[in-house]
Write an enzyme that holds these catalytic residues in place. Structure first.
Site, PDB file in Angstrom:
ATOM      1  N   GLU A 228       0.763 -15.498   4.651  1.00  0.00           N
ATOM      2  CA  GLU A 228       1.070 -14.202   4.035  1.00  0.00           C
ATOM      3  C   GLU A 228       1.785 -13.262   5.002  1.00  0.00           C
ATOM      4  O   GLU A 228       1.297 -13.013   6.104  1.00  0.00           O
ATOM      5  CB  GLU A 228      -0.225 -13.556   3.536  1.00  0.00           C
ATOM      6  CG  GLU A 228      -0.032 -12.211   2.865  1.00  0.00           C
ATOM      7  CD  GLU A 228      -1.325 -11.647   2.318  1.00  0.00           C
ATOM      8  OE1 GLU A 228      -1.312 -10.497   1.837  1.00  0.00           O
ATOM      9  OE2 GLU A 228      -2.364 -12.344   2.374  1.00  0.00           O
ATOM     10  N   ASP A 261       2.785 -10.381  -1.111  1.00  0.00           N
ATOM     11  CA  ASP A 261       1.902  -9.300  -1.538  1.00  0.00           C
ATOM     12  C   ASP A 261       2.754  -8.118  -1.979  1.00  0.00           C
ATOM     13  O   ASP A 261       3.642  -7.682  -1.254  1.00  0.00           O
ATOM     14  CB  ASP A 261       0.972  -8.897  -0.392  1.00  0.00           C
ATOM     15  CG  ASP A 261      -0.092  -7.896  -0.815  1.00  0.00           C
ATOM     16  OD1 ASP A 261       0.277  -6.812  -1.318  1.00  0.00           O
ATOM     17  OD2 ASP A 261      -1.285  -8.184  -0.630  1.00  0.00           O
ATOM     18  N   HIS A 264       3.180  -5.264   0.576  1.00  0.00           N
ATOM     19  CA  HIS A 264       3.464  -5.587   1.973  1.00  0.00           C
ATOM     20  C   HIS A 264       4.919  -5.416   2.381  1.00  0.00           C
ATOM     21  O   HIS A 264       5.329  -5.916   3.423  1.00  0.00           O
ATOM     22  CB  HIS A 264       3.019  -7.020   2.286  1.00  0.00           C
ATOM     23  CG  HIS A 264       1.548  -7.144   2.510  1.00  0.00           C
ATOM     24  ND1 HIS A 264       0.973  -8.243   3.100  1.00  0.00           N
ATOM     25  CD2 HIS A 264       0.526  -6.294   2.239  1.00  0.00           C
ATOM     26  CE1 HIS A 264      -0.344  -8.076   3.170  1.00  0.00           C
ATOM     27  NE2 HIS A 264      -0.635  -6.903   2.647  1.00  0.00           N
ATOM     28  N   ASP A 296       1.168   0.496   1.942  1.00  0.00           N
ATOM     29  CA  ASP A 296       0.350  -0.632   1.487  1.00  0.00           C
ATOM     30  C   ASP A 296      -1.074  -0.155   1.257  1.00  0.00           C
ATOM     31  O   ASP A 296      -1.974  -0.407   2.051  1.00  0.00           O
ATOM     32  CB  ASP A 296       0.386  -1.755   2.526  1.00  0.00           C
ATOM     33  CG  ASP A 296      -0.548  -2.898   2.157  1.00  0.00           C
ATOM     34  OD1 ASP A 296      -0.728  -3.146   0.959  1.00  0.00           O
ATOM     35  OD2 ASP A 296      -1.097  -3.521   3.081  1.00  0.00           O
ATOM     36  N   ASP A 328      -5.152  -8.265  -5.217  1.00  0.00           N
ATOM     37  CA  ASP A 328      -5.553  -7.761  -3.905  1.00  0.00           C
ATOM     38  C   ASP A 328      -5.497  -6.237  -3.912  1.00  0.00           C
ATOM     39  O   ASP A 328      -4.479  -5.641  -3.577  1.00  0.00           O
ATOM     40  CB  ASP A 328      -4.649  -8.328  -2.807  1.00  0.00           C
ATOM     41  CG  ASP A 328      -5.140  -7.967  -1.409  1.00  0.00           C
ATOM     42  OD1 ASP A 328      -6.170  -7.272  -1.302  1.00  0.00           O
ATOM     43  OD2 ASP A 328      -4.504  -8.375  -0.432  1.00  0.00           O
TER      44      ASP A 328
END
Length: 427
Positions: A228, A261, A264, A296, A328
């Site tokens: 990630e 993500d 991100h 974020d 998330d």
């Protein structure tokens, strides 16, 4: 409460409208039921976990709010999750972090094993839920200076390498038990707050550490490795070792899954545009669907333009079999079960909207150079009665329709959450 007959009548009218565009709504619903979203365990307890190491969260992570009822034990968290699943149409997964094992004492990260997650494995088996996993490279004394797998100290690196290897074994056992791959996602928070003098060496160390972790072949029917990327974090504003470019290159060269993500990247940058490009070079993609607000900040997913764009990109590109969708976010300012329900229902709803689109017609307009019809149809689709299909889907899968799910949450809050205190419960 909306009457069942009215929901079905509205569905039949919507069905006619969509079928006039060549969309078989019954087949769309059948297709949607096969999509599993991976709910994240850490929304239920504010990323606290169940370790006894006394470490603060840190590593660029922060949870704000103090809404009552946080889960304090694995049993409480599982109970909360079962309530959340009952509010969401479909059969979904659970994403566990390594710090959520049932340790019954102090067990360091390099010592964890399958036995510490046996309770989760058996619970998931009983619930018909599949598990995903994550090593935990934060909230530990050996991560207090902001570095783990890229640390200058070989001993610190060895500790975190051993943790990563242990997590792969745990994930493989989860996948073997459940009969499908457990996605094991590696997010490493390493980075500098201010401008570094050497960007190269930490990245070389990170790549070497990851290579050691992934050196042992694993059965890909049991577990798949994902890495990630991130642009910046609190305490790593100027430099993150595992940047997008670093992990894109790593994933391509080692044929790993790349995790994108939604929070991100730069606030004006979106992941929906990256999916088709990345999938040209990596076998599969993991998405962490979140909502950044100015940074974020991992807000609860709303039915936003970007969420719809992510869903459309997956469906239009026929990527459903190569894209794993996880959530998330962590918000302690609102009811945590409600946060799961809102976020997951929105992701499923966005996928439904995308599947109800006459994609073949739109793409034919594009191939013909008829951009006028493409734009006109895309705009008309925005006012099509997809909400009637959504209500029908919820009703037929036995979950609350509309905002009725909120009544269930309030009942659970009154009967269960209100009796919890902020203190740690006894095991």
């Amino acid at each position: 409460m909306v009457k069942s007959a009215n929901i079905e009548a509205a569905y039949r009218l919507a069905q006619e409208r969509y079928e006039s565009l060549g969309v078989d709504v019954d087949k769309v619903i059948e297709r949607l039921q096969k999509v599993a979203i991976s709910l994240h365990c850490w929304q239920g307890d504010d990323v606290a976990g169940f370790e006894d190491n006394g470490s603060e969260l840190g590593s660029g992570l922060a949870v704000t709010g103090n809404y009552p009822g946080r889960a304090r034990t694995a049993d409480e968290l599982r109970q909360d999750l079962q309530t959340a699943y009952s509010l969401i149409p479909g059969n979904h997964r659970l994403n566990l972090h390594a710090c959520y094992g049932e340790f019954h004492g102090q067990v360091d990260r390099d010592e964890i094993g399958v036995a510490h997650f046996e309770g989760w494995i058996q619970w998931a088996k009983g619930q018909g839920i599949s598990l995903d996993f994550n090593p935990t490279f934060f909230a530990h004394e050996k991560a207090s200076d902001g570095f783990t797998l890229s640390h200058q100290d070989a001993g610190v690196r060895k500790f975190w390498i051993d943790h990563g290897i242990a997590c792969r074994h745990i994930a493989a056992e989860m996948g073997k038990t459940q009969g499908n791959p457990c996605i094991n996602n590696f997010w490493v928070p390493d980075g500098y707050k201010d401008t570094p003098a050497d960007r190269k060496s930490p990245r070389e160390r990170l790549a070497a550490s990851l290579d050691q972790i992934f050196a042992e072949p694993v059965n890909q029917d049991h577990t798949l490795d994902a890495v990630e990327c991130k642009l910046f974090g609190i305490g790593s504003e100027s430099y993150v070792v595992g940047s997008h470019e670093f992990y894109l290159g790593y994933a391509i060269s080692r044929q790993k899954l790349l995790c994108l993500d939604a929070g991100h990247f730069h606030p004006t940058e979106v992941i929906s545009d990256k999916i088709s490009s990345v999938l040209m070079y990596v076998p599969e993609v993991l998405l962490h669907v979140s909502r950044g607000v100015r940074w974020d900040s991992d807000h609860v997913v709303t039915f936003s333009d970007e969420l719809q764009a992510i869903a459309h990109e997956i469906v239009r590109g026929k990527h459903l079999d190569r894209v794993h969708i996880g959530l998330d976010f962590f918000d302690a300012s609102i009811n945590r079960i409600a946060a799961w329900a809102i976020g997951t229902r929105n992701v499923v709803k966005a996928l439904l909207m995308a599947m109800l689109e006459p994609t073949d017609s739109l793409q034919q307009f594009e191939r013909d150079g008829d951009y006028t019809s493409r734009l006109a149809m895309m705009e008309e689709l925005k006012s099509m009665p997809f909400a009637a299909v959504w209500d029908y889907y919820c009703q037929t899968t036995g979950v609350p329709v509309g905002a009725e799910w909120l009544d269930k949450v309030r009942q659970y809050e009154s009967s269960t959450l209100s009796s919890r205190t902020s203190q740690t419960a006894s095991a």
